[in-house]
Scaffold this motif. Structure first.
Motif, short mmCIF file in Angstrom:
data_model
loop_
_atom_site.label_atom_id
_atom_site.label_comp_id
_atom_site.label_asym_id
_atom_site.label_seq_id
_atom_site.Cartn_x
_atom_site.Cartn_y
_atom_site.Cartn_z
N LEU A 1 -37.93 200.73 47.70
CA LEU A 1 -37.59 200.27 49.14
C LEU A 1 -38.75 201.15 50.02
O LEU A 1 -38.96 200.58 50.97
N GLU A 2 -38.73 202.56 49.83
CA GLU A 2 -39.42 203.20 50.83
C GLU A 2 -41.15 203.46 50.46
O GLU A 2 -41.85 203.77 51.24
N ARG A 3 -41.36 203.23 49.19
CA ARG A 3 -42.53 203.24 49.10
C ARG A 3 -43.31 202.11 48.12
O ARG A 3 -44.42 202.21 47.59
N GLY A 4 -42.65 201.14 48.16
CA GLY A 4 -42.90 199.90 47.09
C GLY A 4 -44.40 199.37 47.63
O GLY A 4 -44.97 198.63 46.80
N ASP A 5 -44.79 199.58 48.64
CA ASP A 5 -46.00 198.84 49.19
C ASP A 5 -47.29 200.13 49.24
O ASP A 5 -48.18 199.69 49.63
N SER A 6 -46.90 201.16 48.76
CA SER A 6 -47.73 202.23 48.65
C SER A 6 -49.12 202.02 47.83
O SER A 6 -48.84 201.33 46.77
N ASP A 7 -50.14 202.38 48.20
CA ASP A 7 -51.40 202.28 47.31
C ASP A 7 -51.73 203.50 46.55
O ASP A 7 -52.73 203.67 45.92
N GLN A 8 -50.82 204.30 46.78
CA GLN A 8 -50.95 205.72 45.73
C GLN A 8 -49.66 205.59 44.63
O GLN A 8 -48.61 206.52 45.11
N PRO A 9 -49.66 205.10 43.74
CA PRO A 9 -48.65 205.05 42.77
C PRO A 9 -48.34 206.42 42.13
O PRO A 9 -49.22 207.30 42.03
N ILE A 10 -47.03 206.50 41.70
CA ILE A 10 -46.84 207.91 41.19
C ILE A 10 -47.62 207.88 39.53
O ILE A 10 -47.28 206.85 38.68
N ASP A 11 -48.61 208.98 39.35
CA ASP A 11 -49.12 209.13 38.07
C ASP A 11 -48.17 209.02 36.76
O ASP A 11 -48.72 208.35 35.89
N ALA A 12 -47.17 209.74 36.88
CA ALA A 12 -46.26 209.78 35.84
C ALA A 12 -45.68 208.38 35.43
O ALA A 12 -45.75 207.89 34.20
N VAL A 13 -45.43 207.59 36.39
CA VAL A 13 -45.00 206.17 36.13
C VAL A 13 -46.02 205.47 35.54
O VAL A 13 -45.91 204.61 34.65
N VAL A 14 -47.19 205.61 36.23
CA VAL A 14 -48.62 204.71 35.89
C VAL A 14 -48.84 205.04 34.33
O VAL A 14 -48.84 204.16 33.22
N ARG A 15 -48.79 206.30 33.98
CA ARG A 15 -48.83 206.84 32.39
C ARG A 15 -47.75 206.35 31.62
O ARG A 15 -48.20 205.78 30.38
N SER A 16 -46.69 206.37 32.20
CA SER A 16 -45.45 205.86 31.15
C SER A 16 -45.57 204.46 30.80
O SER A 16 -45.60 203.94 29.59
N ASN A 17 -46.08 203.71 32.08
CA ASN A 17 -46.00 202.18 31.39
C ASN A 17 -47.27 201.95 30.74
O ASN A 17 -47.01 201.03 29.86
#
Length: 188
Positions: free
Chosen positions: A103-119
């Motif tokens: 909701l609050e960061r869904g349009d952020s162009d700076q994703p959370i690295d831990a999530v990117v690495r996990s995926n």
């Protein structure tokens, strides 16, 4: 006697997790977090730089805990979904934090690295299993990962209105539905 920095940091993360899960990033207040952690606002800024930095640290810790607790098994994605579901049941704040993040960061162009690495790691595992013929290629790796993740979150991410419709569905049955649904998708 000096305070134990690791213990202070851990208390701040726990208090922040509860605050962010309850009211989101924008609604969270560092003074409430500090008070709940028996600390002070200066420590939050010292350890995390900002309220956003604190949220990132909470989210990173949540992702790391999930990865440690529930490792992907591309040879049994249905059971992986069941274990992920179990994790969400034990840790209800996970879905709340993920919802606030969307909701609050869904349009952020700076994703959370831990999530990117996990995926990325999960996608590699699925791709390898598909390439080796151990896993159906009916769905692309990202589609299949989406089916697994969102099916695992079926019950924990439900609206209150839907949850009331399924009040009589017990915990064991909820898990069975998650595992059976992913298994059916894999047979499709």
């Amino acid at each position: 006697m000096p305070r134990d920095a690791d213990a202070t940091r851990a208390r701040l993360l726990l208090a922040a997790r509860d605050e962010f899960a309850a009211v989101g990033i924008a609604g969270a207040r560092v003074d409430r977090i500090a008070a709940a952690a028996a600390s002070n606002k200066a420590q939050i800024y010292h350890y995390f730089g900002s309220k956003d930095g604190l949220f990132d640290a909470v989210f990173d810790a949540m992702v790391a805990e999930t990865l440690d607790e529930v490792t992907i098994d591309p040879d049994d994605l249905a059971e992986y979904a069941g274990r992920l579901h179990d994790s969400y049941v034990r840790r209800p704040w996970v879905q709340r934090l993920a919802t606030w993040y969307r909701l609050e960061r869904g349009d952020s162009d700076q994703p959370i690295d831990a999530v990117v690495r996990s995926n990325a790691g999960k996608l590699r595992a699925i791709e390898e299993a598909q390439r080796d013929g151990r896993l159906s290629s009916t769905f692309s790796p990202s589609e299949l990962l989406g089916v697994v993740i969102h099916t695992a979150a079926l019950w924990s991410g439900a609206t209150p209105e839907y949850a009331r419709l399924t009040d009589e569905v017990g915990a064991a049955r909820r898990r069975t539905v998650v595992v059976a649904t992913v298994a059916a998708a894999l047979r499709a």
